[in-house]
Enzyme design. Structure first.
Site: not given
Ligand SMILES: C[S@@+](CC[C@H](N)C(=O)[O-])C[C@H]1O[C@@H](n2cnc3c(N)ncnc32)[C@H](O)[C@@H]1O
Length: 340
Positions: A209-212, A228, A266, A296
């Site tokens: 999320a948000p899905g990029g 997510d 990510d 990270k």
């Molecule tokens: C930096 S954002 C990702 C952005 C995404 N790569 C994009 O391009 O839109 C990190 C995401 O990791 C999710 N997240 C964190 N811990 C998670 C888990 N254990 N399982 C699935 N998603 C997780 C968060 O809800 C958040 O939406």
């Protein structure tokens, strides 16, 4: 002695310096010349040697390298003071007249010129000396790096420079269909690494999320499972190749049945935890499948965290690429290949 100009993220200078001393045994000095640039002096390692080592971990902080051929004081002198020397170096290296010229301004200090003006006057000086100057595409690249205190001029083969962008400063424009800034990280990676889908290729996107990232992978032909607990942007949900699983990565993995060609991750999670999750995810990865993960690290204890993570990842993967990209903030992007 050889001098190489290297560039890195401002916060990563000390990590890069430690890595250089650890992995390149003849480095005698690393002199910071700007926020994002340093000159490395080594007894026999050239810029091409540094690029070779950095082509994969263990030098993920290097973004760009070039051999230093001149340096001058920006207050007292200009490129005209070294143009003859640069031309001589070029003629010694190649009988081609085609050369790329790249200029960049280090750091955020206000300069009294912009990099395009600087590029134009250096281009004229090299053209006057018989060279056919382009911005990109020639085998050899002249680089001019301005910092507040010094100007460093480099000459290198494009293929030995880690990046074809000036100083590794990849610039990407926002597009109307972009749904997150995180997209820049994957777009930048795609400048270095190709992620090809064939018909029916499956990708798994952890922390989607948000899905990029899901959007970019679907655009490239992957059928994407986007995992997510959070919401995906409606535009991504509407894409026929994207399916949202509203759950955590751990829960998804427990019940997963598919075998994926590519897994991307990510998620904001400690590097060690993220690495362990990738190792566990091999059970849903095809034998020659690949992974992309952003580790990270934050900006404390970066090197021990990376060492631990690479130790975990190497149990099941070959590290194909590791770099702190220009669009990474306190993180490293790693590309892995399943050991099968
Ligand atoms: C930096 S954002 C990702 C952005 C995404 N790569 C994009 O391009 O839109 C990190 C995401 O990791 C999710 N997240 C964190 N811990 C998670 C888990 N254990 N399982 C699935 N998603 C997780 C968060 O809800 C958040 O939406």
């Amino acid at each position: 002695m050889y001098s190489s100009l290297v560039s890195m993220a401002a916060d990563s200078f000390w990590s890069m310096k430690k890595d250089l001393h650890r992995y390149v045994d003849d480095v005698v000095d690393v002199r910071r010349v700007g926020d994002e640039s340093a000159v490395v002096t080594a007894e026999h390692s050239t810029a091409a040697d540094l690029a070779d080592i950095a082509a994969s971990e263990p030098l993920p902080f290097l973004r760009h390298v070039t051999e230093v051929i001149a340096e001058y004081d920006p207050v007292e002198e200009g490129f005209d003071s070294v143009a003859d020397r640069v031309a001589r170096f070029l003629r010694d290296e190649t009988d081609q007249t085609a050369v790329s010229l790249q200029t960049w301004l280090d750091g955020k200090v206000p300069y009294r010129f912009n990099r395009h003006e600087e590029w134009g006057s250096a281009r004229d000086l090299l053209s006057d000396r018989g060279f056919d100057v382009s911005r990109v595409g020639a085998e050899w690249v002249v680089s001019i790096c301005h910092t507040p205190d010094t100007v460093v001029v480099g000459l290198n083969r494009a293929e030995d420079s880690l990046s074809t962008w000036p100083g590794g400063q990849v610039r990407l424009a926002r597009t109307p269909d972009q749904v997150s800034r995180a997209e820049f990280k994957l777009e930048e990676l795609l400048q270095y690494v190709s992620l090809q889908a064939s018909p029916g290729s499956l990708a798994l996107d952890y922390g989607a999320a948000p899905g990029g990232w899901s959007r970019i992978l679907a655009e490239r032909g992957f059928e994407v499972t986007a995992v997510d607990p959070g919401d995906l942007d409606e535009r991504v949900l509407d894409l026929p190749l994207v399916r949202h699983e509203r759950t955590t990565a751990g829960n998804f993995l427990r019940d997963a049945k598919d075998r994926f060609d590519l897994i991307v991750n990510d998620m904001k999670m400690s590097p060690a935890r993220s690495s362990r999750l990738m190792l566990d995810s091999r059970k849903v990865l095809k034998p020659s499948g690949r992974c992309v993960v952003t580790l990270k690290t934050g900006n404390r204890h970066v090197l021990p965290q990376l060492q631990e993570s690479f130790g975990i990842l190497r149990k099941g993967f070959t590290v194909e690429f590791a770099r702190q990209l220009r669009h990474n903030r306190n993180e490293i992007t790693v590309v892995l290949r399943n050991k099968g």
